[in-house]
Design a protein around this motif. Structure first.
Motif, PDB file in Angstrom:
ATOM      1  N   LEU A  75      -2.664   2.303  -4.910  1.00  0.00           N
ATOM      2  CA  LEU A  75      -1.797   3.295  -4.429  1.00  0.00           C
ATOM      3  C   LEU A  75      -2.885   4.307  -4.381  1.00  0.00           C
ATOM      4  CD1 LEU A  75       0.166   4.012  -7.178  1.00  0.00           C
ATOM      5  CD2 LEU A  75       0.905   3.053  -5.956  1.00  0.00           C
ATOM      6  N   ASN A  76      -2.924   4.612  -3.336  1.00  0.00           N
ATOM      7  CA  ASN A  76      -4.199   5.653  -2.602  1.00  0.00           C
ATOM      8  C   ASN A  76      -3.718   7.338  -2.743  1.00  0.00           C
ATOM      9  OD1 ASN A  76      -5.657   3.882  -1.875  1.00  0.00           O
ATOM     10  ND2 ASN A  76      -4.499   3.265   0.398  1.00  0.00           N
ATOM     11  N   LEU A  77      -4.309   7.929  -3.753  1.00  0.00           N
ATOM     12  CA  LEU A  77      -4.176   9.440  -4.020  1.00  0.00           C
ATOM     13  C   LEU A  77      -5.191  10.367  -3.674  1.00  0.00           C
ATOM     14  CD1 LEU A  77      -2.558  11.394  -6.050  1.00  0.00           C
ATOM     15  CD2 LEU A  77      -4.393  10.896  -7.495  1.00  0.00           C
ATOM     16  N   GLU A 130       1.403   8.952   3.768  1.00  0.00           N
ATOM     17  CA  GLU A 130       3.396   8.738   3.919  1.00  0.00           C
ATOM     18  C   GLU A 130       4.371   9.158   3.068  1.00  0.00           C
ATOM     19  OE1 GLU A 130       1.253   6.409   5.833  1.00  0.00           O
ATOM     20  OE2 GLU A 130       1.421   5.775   3.521  1.00  0.00           O
ATOM     21  N   GLY A 131       3.243  10.086   2.083  1.00  0.00           N
ATOM     22  CA  GLY A 131       4.312  10.596   0.865  1.00  0.00           C
ATOM     23  C   GLY A 131       3.779  11.649   0.300  1.00  0.00           C
ATOM     24  N   ALA A 132       4.759  12.600   0.172  1.00  0.00           N
ATOM     25  CA  ALA A 132       3.420  13.809  -0.737  1.00  0.00           C
ATOM     26  C   ALA A 132       4.884  14.234  -2.526  1.00  0.00           C
ATOM     27  CB  ALA A 132       3.724  14.509  -0.479  1.00  0.00           C
ATOM     28  N   ILE A 138       0.970  -1.021  -0.114  1.00  0.00           N
ATOM     29  CA  ILE A 138      -0.161  -0.140  -0.036  1.00  0.00           C
ATOM     30  C   ILE A 138       0.372   1.259  -0.191  1.00  0.00           C
ATOM     31  CG2 ILE A 138      -1.407   1.542   0.887  1.00  0.00           C
ATOM     32  CD1 ILE A 138      -3.050  -0.845   2.310  1.00  0.00           C
ATOM     33  N   ARG A 139       1.150   2.540  -0.791  1.00  0.00           N
ATOM     34  CA  ARG A 139       1.065   3.329  -0.998  1.00  0.00           C
ATOM     35  C   ARG A 139       0.417   4.844  -1.433  1.00  0.00           C
ATOM     36  NH1 ARG A 139       4.407   0.132  -0.552  1.00  0.00           N
ATOM     37  NH2 ARG A 139       7.156  -0.052  -0.946  1.00  0.00           N
ATOM     38  N   ASN A 140      -0.050   5.207  -0.158  1.00  0.00           N
ATOM     39  CA  ASN A 140      -0.203   6.310   0.003  1.00  0.00           C
ATOM     40  C   ASN A 140      -0.100   8.285   0.284  1.00  0.00           C
ATOM     41  OD1 ASN A 140      -2.660   4.567   1.333  1.00  0.00           O
ATOM     42  ND2 ASN A 140      -1.740   4.983   3.642  1.00  0.00           N
ATOM     43  N   PHE A 141      -0.162   8.579  -0.594  1.00  0.00           N
ATOM     44  CA  PHE A 141       0.351   9.684  -1.166  1.00  0.00           C
ATOM     45  C   PHE A 141      -0.924  10.919  -1.607  1.00  0.00           C
ATOM     46  CE2 PHE A 141       0.280   7.975  -4.951  1.00  0.00           C
ATOM     47  CZ  PHE A 141      -0.082   9.024  -6.368  1.00  0.00           C
ATOM     48  N   CYS A 142       0.006  12.190  -1.288  1.00  0.00           N
ATOM     49  CA  CYS A 142      -0.955  13.536  -1.789  1.00  0.00           C
ATOM     50  C   CYS A 142      -0.618  14.115  -3.167  1.00  0.00           C
ATOM     51  CB  CYS A 142      -1.711  14.080  -0.642  1.00  0.00           C
ATOM     52  SG  CYS A 142      -0.207  14.764   0.419  1.00  0.00           S
TER      53      CYS A 142
END
Length: 593
Positions: free
Chosen positions: A70-72, A93-95, A4-8
């Motif tokens: 990937l959750n954008l 966790e990232g941007a 899982i990758r959560n980013f904005c």
């Protein structure tokens, strides 16, 4: 959880973040793009090219024979919505830090970047719009290196329009952004970062599971409001809602519990189980406080109930809007509304007009003041008419903001003069790169709510970017300026202003109203007053009939008799006549220059 990758995406307004989100959705085959800005689905967002609400979507991406989720989260770029952005950042966790190759680093980019660094996010810098003829990727690359201290090789050059660089961005998301760190064995902790209103299903809560997991049918509790619900449906966010039996640790998804009242769901709140609650809520929650207040009145007094219904419906979609009933002698019954800032106020007005067909008059926007009386009591006042008698007031405190302005060096002089005219004080000045400078000011919020942004843009020919944060309340010498028409105060035109500006502002308001108020059959005295002291006056001359037209000669006493008769009639008319203030007058006071 490993996959899982959560980013904005964080960026200034109009740096191409929504278009970049489109290209990523297209590349991962989440959707077939039929129109631009898939996520910005409100008419207003598409027309103005701005993101007003956060949007979240899940993409499936295959890299190195592994499937990744990937959750954008696409966030608003405007300063008014900075709290929403901070909660979206907390769920990641990232941007991706997107910077326009034609404009370089702007004020909003920097403030959102600092928020992301505070939350310890992995930053992936992206230079967008490199296909533009006036792009300056090398200069912008130097600015980004100065700003975050990364290596030039870490910066990805892309064009959201053509799709260039999008595969590299997705690869960097998988490689550089860490998987969520959380513990499935701990009690449930889920952070609410947004909510959507659906007229059939109530409020859909968007959240990220920090610890534990949430299943369909679980009894859950919202920590800040202390309300309990049943999770009727949980699931993930694709282009539509996709129900699942369970939202696991580190996942971003939605919860539907049939909530009908918008104020029960607060952005930044924590969801936990009723049976096994978590020890403490996720930190960072704040009550969203409106900063700019204005009266909203229906043009037709019979529309009052319709306006109330429209505002209630609008509040379901936009929980940061607050309103309470108030009445005015000049405008009748209406509502005192609280907004996050000027853009928010403009958007609410526009939505009232479009979605609910409401024609409204909006009064002069003002901010909240802390009024201290001589007994030591304190009262928050949003409206000049709510001020106590001046003899009872000990002192008034007004909110100050910390403003960041980034501009070209050739505009420093005029911008400093503008800020100092607005009672600002210069805190610091730093050269960002080459010919760009970053200025920090302390300015009273009341001075920037009317026309500051427009003036800043025109002085700098559109090249200055502006960002602010509320700092503190400070004592100020403020005076309540009243406008009187024939000795009757018009409460909708009264304002709180600094003593040094009061006389000039009073004069300008009187002159402006003289142009706009139509002539009557009697003289209208327009006066500006502070307390009992009149500081300016203009007179709208009466429309007179020439009663002497038939006297082509004869004794003066005949003329005198006719004039006296006319004078009596005018006097009687003045006693019963009332002055209508046209809608234009209220708008003109906002744009006195």
């Amino acid at each position: 959880m490993e996959n899982i990758r959560n980013f904005c995406i964080i960026a200034h307004i109009d740096h191409g973040k929504s278009t970049l989100a489109d290209r990523m959705l297209e590349y991962t085959k989440t959707i077939k793009i039929t129109e631009n800005q898939m996520l910005d689905n409100m008419d207003l967002e598409r027309e103005r090219g701005i993101t007003i609400k956060s949007h979240a979507i899940q993409m499936e991406y295959e890299y190195d024979r592994k499937k990744y989720m990937l959750n954008l989260i696409d966030t608003p770029g405007h300063v008014d919505f900075s709290y929403e952005v901070s909660r979206s950042i907390a769920a990641c966790e990232g941007a991706l830090l997107v910077v326009d190759a034609t404009q370089g680093v702007q004020a909003q980019t920097i403030s959102n970047l600092y928020m992301a660094i505070e939350q310890d996010l992995e930053i992936i810098p992206v230079i967008n719009k490199i296909d533009m003829p006036n792009a300056m990727p090398d200069e912008v690359e130097d600015e980004i290196v100065d700003l975050i201290g990364c290596d030039p090789e870490d910066i990805i050059r892309a064009s959201a329009k053509t799709g260039e660089g999008v595969p590299e961005i997705l690869e960097a998301v998988v490689k550089r952004i860490p998987a969520p760190k959380c513990d499935p064995a701990k009690p449930l902790q889920a952070l609410i970062f947004d909510s959507i209103f659906n007229s059939f299903r109530g409020i859909i809560v968007l959240c990220k599971v920090e610890n534990g997991s949430i299943k369909r049918g679980d009894k859950v509790k919202f920590v800040q409001t202390d309300m309990e619900y049943t999770a009727d449906e949980v699931g993930v966010l694709k282009l539509d809602l996709e129900p699942r039996n369970e939202l696991g640790c580190g996942e971003v998804g939605y919860v539907i519990s049939g909530i009908k009242v918008a104020t029960e769901v607060k952005v930044g709140d924590t969801i936990t189980h009723v049976d096994a609650p978590c020890e403490k809520a996720i930190s960072g929650f704040e009550e969203v406080k409106p900063m700019v207040f204005a009266g909203v009145y229906p043009i037709d007094p019979n529309d009052y109930e319709n306006l109330r219904a429209s505002l209630e419906k609008l509040q379901l979609n936009d929980a940061s809007l607050t309103f309470q009933p108030e009445s005015s002698q000049a405008l009748g019954f209406g509502f005192r509304c609280g907004f996050l800032g000027l853009l928010h106020m403009e958007i609410v007005q526009e939505r009232l007009d479009r979605e609910f067909n409401m024609d409204v008059i909006t009064t002069v926007p003002n901010v909240s003041y802390m009024v201290y009386d001589k007994q030591g009591g304190c009262k928050e006042v949003h409206n000049p008419s709510g001020l106590p008698e001046s003899t009872l007031i000990d002192h008034i405190e007004e909110p100050y903001i910390r403003a960041t302005i980034i501009t070209g060096t050739n505009f420093i002089g005029p911008i400093m003069r503008l800020c100092l005219d607005k009672r600002g004080e210069l805190l610091s000045q730093q050269y960002v790169s080459g010919n760009r400078v970053e200025l920090h000011f302390m300015i009273p919020l009341g001075e920037i709510v009317i026309d500051f942004y427009d003036k800043l843009k025109s002085i700098s020919k559109g090249y200055a970017s502006f960002d602010y944060h509320i700092d503190s309340y400070r004592p100020s010498k403020l005076a309540k300026l009243d406008i009187l028409l024939n000795s009757e105060p018009v409460d909708a035109l009264s304002t709180l202003t600094h003593e040094s500006n009061a006389v000039t502002m009073g004069r300008r308001m009187c002159e402006k109203l003289k142009e706009l108020i139509p002539r009557q059959q009697f003289d209208i005295a327009i006066q500006a007053a502070i307390g009992a002291k009149i500081i300016a006056r203009e007179t709208v001359k009466q429309v007179r009939k020439d009663v002497l037209a038939k006297c082509y000669g004869g004794d003066v006493s005949r003329k005198r008799k006719l004039l006296e008769k006319q004078k009596k009639g005018k006097k009687r008319m003045k006693q019963i006549g009332n002055v209508q203030v046209p809608q234009k007058a209220f708008l003109a006071v906002l744009k006195l220059d």
